[in-house]
Write an enzyme that holds these catalytic residues in place. Structure first.
Site, PDB file in Angstrom:
ATOM      1  N   GLU A 155     -52.190  55.726 -28.031  1.00 53.87           N
ATOM      2  CA  GLU A 155     -53.498  56.493 -27.926  1.00 53.87           C
ATOM      3  C   GLU A 155     -53.117  57.850 -27.897  1.00 53.87           C
ATOM      4  O   GLU A 155     -53.896  58.840 -28.505  1.00 53.87           O
ATOM      5  CB  GLU A 155     -53.930  56.293 -26.316  1.00 53.87           C
ATOM      6  CG  GLU A 155     -55.513  56.730 -26.193  1.00 53.87           C
ATOM      7  CD  GLU A 155     -56.225  56.384 -25.061  1.00 53.87           C
ATOM      8  OE1 GLU A 155     -55.926  55.092 -24.636  1.00 53.87           O
ATOM      9  OE2 GLU A 155     -57.258  56.867 -24.714  1.00 53.87           O
ATOM     10  N   GLU A 158     -52.541  58.934 -31.559  1.00 49.65           N
ATOM     11  CA  GLU A 158     -53.778  59.017 -32.175  1.00 49.65           C
ATOM     12  C   GLU A 158     -54.391  60.357 -31.980  1.00 49.65           C
ATOM     13  O   GLU A 158     -54.807  61.069 -32.876  1.00 49.65           O
ATOM     14  CB  GLU A 158     -54.629  57.892 -31.921  1.00 49.65           C
ATOM     15  CG  GLU A 158     -55.967  57.880 -32.515  1.00 49.65           C
ATOM     16  CD  GLU A 158     -56.930  56.771 -32.050  1.00 49.65           C
ATOM     17  OE1 GLU A 158     -56.891  55.987 -31.025  1.00 49.65           O
ATOM     18  OE2 GLU A 158     -58.213  56.599 -32.635  1.00 49.65           O
ATOM     19  N   CYS A 199     -60.185  52.486 -22.788  1.00 46.54           N
ATOM     20  CA  CYS A 199     -59.502  51.433 -21.565  1.00 46.54           C
ATOM     21  C   CYS A 199     -60.482  51.011 -20.612  1.00 46.54           C
ATOM     22  O   CYS A 199     -60.008  49.695 -20.247  1.00 46.54           O
ATOM     23  CB  CYS A 199     -58.229  51.969 -21.110  1.00 46.54           C
ATOM     24  SG  CYS A 199     -58.359  53.327 -20.370  1.00 46.54           S
ATOM     25  N   SER A 219     -61.277  56.297 -28.645  1.00 43.87           N
ATOM     26  CA  SER A 219     -59.969  55.724 -29.352  1.00 43.87           C
ATOM     27  C   SER A 219     -59.875  54.404 -29.747  1.00 43.87           C
ATOM     28  O   SER A 219     -60.716  53.517 -29.430  1.00 43.87           O
ATOM     29  CB  SER A 219     -58.764  56.001 -28.116  1.00 43.87           C
ATOM     30  OG  SER A 219     -57.705  55.214 -28.542  1.00 43.87           O
ATOM     31  N   LYS A 259     -63.613  43.593 -17.141  1.00 42.97           N
ATOM     32  CA  LYS A 259     -62.247  43.113 -17.936  1.00 42.97           C
ATOM     33  C   LYS A 259     -62.742  41.688 -18.184  1.00 42.97           C
ATOM     34  O   LYS A 259     -62.044  41.083 -19.180  1.00 42.97           O
ATOM     35  CB  LYS A 259     -61.092  43.152 -17.012  1.00 42.97           C
ATOM     36  CG  LYS A 259     -60.399  44.417 -16.813  1.00 42.97           C
ATOM     37  CD  LYS A 259     -59.927  44.949 -18.038  1.00 42.97           C
ATOM     38  CE  LYS A 259     -59.707  46.440 -18.048  1.00 42.97           C
ATOM     39  NZ  LYS A 259     -59.127  47.024 -19.454  1.00 42.97           N
ATOM     40  N   GLU A 262     -64.650  41.876 -21.290  1.00 44.33           N
ATOM     41  CA  GLU A 262     -63.870  42.324 -22.330  1.00 44.33           C
ATOM     42  C   GLU A 262     -62.933  41.213 -22.920  1.00 44.33           C
ATOM     43  O   GLU A 262     -62.881  41.084 -24.242  1.00 44.33           O
ATOM     44  CB  GLU A 262     -62.811  43.345 -21.746  1.00 44.33           C
ATOM     45  CG  GLU A 262     -61.958  43.884 -22.886  1.00 44.33           C
ATOM     46  CD  GLU A 262     -60.849  44.961 -22.302  1.00 44.33           C
ATOM     47  OE1 GLU A 262     -61.044  46.144 -22.535  1.00 44.33           O
ATOM     48  OE2 GLU A 262     -59.791  44.379 -21.492  1.00 44.33           O
ATOM     49  N   GLU A 267     -63.504  39.627 -31.079  1.00 46.75           N
ATOM     50  CA  GLU A 267     -62.845  40.250 -31.796  1.00 46.75           C
ATOM     51  C   GLU A 267     -61.412  40.489 -31.209  1.00 46.75           C
ATOM     52  O   GLU A 267     -60.547  40.728 -31.958  1.00 46.75           O
ATOM     53  CB  GLU A 267     -63.076  41.918 -32.253  1.00 46.75           C
ATOM     54  CG  GLU A 267     -63.337  42.743 -31.114  1.00 46.75           C
ATOM     55  CD  GLU A 267     -64.598  42.807 -30.429  1.00 46.75           C
ATOM     56  OE1 GLU A 267     -65.416  41.958 -30.220  1.00 46.75           O
ATOM     57  OE2 GLU A 267     -65.112  44.005 -29.783  1.00 46.75           O
ATOM     58  N   CYS A 432     -60.244  52.748 -11.317  1.00 47.86           N
ATOM     59  CA  CYS A 432     -60.147  51.305 -11.076  1.00 47.86           C
ATOM     60  C   CYS A 432     -59.722  50.965  -9.680  1.00 47.86           C
ATOM     61  O   CYS A 432     -59.947  49.874  -9.157  1.00 47.86           O
ATOM     62  CB  CYS A 432     -59.104  50.678 -11.875  1.00 47.86           C
ATOM     63  SG  CYS A 432     -59.374  51.094 -13.714  1.00 47.86           S
TER      64      CYS A 432
END
Ligand code: SF4
Ligand code: SF4
Ligand code: SF4
Length: 458
Positions: A155, A158, A199, A219, A259, A262, A267, A432
């Site tokens: 990240e 990037e 994230c 990102s 999560k 996720e 994908e 979190c």
């Protein structure tokens, strides 16, 4: 005292095309038990997505097409009426099967909270005890802090590539340790600034549902959980544990209910693509901090009597930057530490205060804005035509009720008026450590943040 959170077993057949859900995505991870709900309306006040329906005094309901699965309604419901889908019954038989390598991918926020489930004071750090308990239960350990470092390398690189491309460069030399890499950055000029963090899966879902025009700003990095799952089922299976990938069962252990959503996004089967078997998922199941405590109870592991022991190897090493991922501003600070290392050429030092960026830390402010000045190594002074680079950054510390904290920040971006290069968004206030999968009790979380920053110096 922690409250008992009701759970229900994961059900096959939930992951079908329906409403805003694609085939393969899990629907109904969080639900309100109407027999218990008293209609106090507390949950509506903490929901970032206006997903809760019902008037005061009436039974409330979650509109699943609007919900981003953050679990804030669950941890804030004073009557324990909100329930969570649990994978405890899926994971227990895998642990008993000696042919299966069950890999726990353990997030940073779990280690500062799990002891509460066993009667310890809030904020008790139980890192060594947690490793001993995981081993006793039969898990291999993949510290998600290791994956957080992977994430920051990706990240942070990037971000530098986007900044360089928007400064008109075609390539950017990157000095990492004693190596010089040359990044082709021209293609990044099509990726807009500011770059948003990716994230937090509830935030990613929020963008998809409410601000789809922001998708190119996110990102392109996966979250640490998903990087860990993909690495465990490729490099881990082949070179570390030396077992067939079909024998590796990966379990995210997270402070987070989003999560769970996720892990089941269709994908996220990079390992399956690598092995040419698309049925292989990167992460097979997710346990919340509460669920892991339930696993220990079911296996008669007396958590509080265990020794504080830790013998790090393989995927258990990490930097101080990774440790602070669990608090709001932590991902931002870790990315800044990375950029500082690359751009200034200075080596990280656990004692130097220049590695702590207090201006981006925030638990009391819903939005934190800062400018970070980084001295440039001589090679970059020529590239950027300056002795320093000023990074303008912003941290959204919880999306807020119906997006209240987020809206002004994203509307500035959508109007093309944002002054920032990098924006962190965490859906849960505080990050979190205050996630929907943590032990449920009314408490202040400020002192836990202090523990994280202490650990982050290591
Ligand atoms: S906070 Fe709990 S009891 Fe109150 S309305 Fe929401 S679900 Fe019902
Ligand atoms: S608080 Fe979070 S989990 Fe609860 S309904 Fe709203 S978006 Fe869904
Ligand atoms: S802030 Fe953390 S715990 Fe909350 S939804 Fe995002 S990733 Fe999950």
């Amino acid at each position: 005292m922690v409250s008992k959170v009701r759970t229900f077993k994961s059900e096959k057949g939930l992951s079908q095309d329906a409403g805003t859900y694609r085939r393969g995505e899990l629907r109904g991870i969080i639900r309100i038990n109407e027999e218990v709900c008293v209609g106090c309306d507390t949950c509506r006040g903490v929901c970032p997505a206006d997903a809760i329906e019902g008037s005061v005094g009436e039974k409330h309901k979650i509109n699943l097409d609007k919900c981003v699965v953050c679990g804030q309604c669950l941890i804030n419901c004073p009557f324990d009426a909100v329930e969570q889908m649990s994978f405890v019954e899926d994971v227990l038989p895998k642990l008993k099967d000696k042919q299966t390598k069950v890999v726990a991918i353990v997030a940073p926020a779990v280690r500062v909270a799990i002891a509460e489930e066993f009667g310890a004071k809030p904020g008790t750090l139980a890192l060594g005890r947690l490793w001993v308990a995981l081993k006793k239960a039969g898990f291999e350990i993949y510290d998600n802090n290791f994956a957080a470092d992977q994430t920051i390398l990706e990240e942070g690189t990037e971000l530098l590539a986007r900044i360089a491309a928007h400064a008109g460069l075609k390539e950017l030399p990157v000095y990492l340790w004693d190596k010089k890499l040359v990044l082709e950055v021209e293609e990044y000029k099509h990726k807009p600034l500011p770059q948003f963090t990716s994230c937090c899966p509830a935030w990613v879902r929020y963008v998809e549902l409410y601000y789809p025009d922001l998708i190119p700003y996110l990102s392109t990095c996966k979250s640490p959980q998903q990087m860990a799952g993909a690495t465990a089922k490729t490099y881990g299976a082949k070179d570390v544990w030396k077992v067939a990938v079909e024998k590796v069962y990966t379990v995210g252990v997270m402070p987070c209910t989003a999560k769970i959503f996720e892990a089941f996004r269709p994908e996220f089967n990079s390992a399956g693509k690598y092995h040419k078997n698309e049925s292989i998922r990167d992460v097979d199941a997710v346990l919340t901090t509460r669920d892991l405590a339930e696993i220990f109870r079911r296996l008669n592991i007396d958590f509080m009597s265990l020794p504080e022991e830790r013998d790090p190897k393989n995927f258990m090493w990490y930097s101080g930057g990774a440790t602070i991922f669990g608090v709001s501003g932590g991902v931002m600070e870790a990315a800044i530490r990375f950029a500082f290392h690359v751009l200034s050429g200075k080596e990280p030092s656990p004692t130097a205060s220049e590695w702590e960026f207090h201006d981006v830390r925030g638990l009391t402010n819903p939005v934190v804005r800062a400018t970070v000045t980084i001295p440039l190594r001589p090679e970059y002074q020529k590239v950027f035509n300056d002795k320093v680079i000023r990074l303008k950054v912003c941290v959204v510390n919880g999306i807020g009720h119906n997006g209240a904290h987020l809206k002004p920040v994203v509307e500035e971006v959508l109007r093309g008026k944002s002054p920032y290069q990098f924006i962190e968004v965490m859906t849960c206030p505080g990050g979190c450590i205050n996630g929907g999968g943590q032990p449920k009790q009314a408490m202040s979380i400020g002192f836990i943040q202090k523990i994280f920053y202490k650990l982050g110096r290591a």
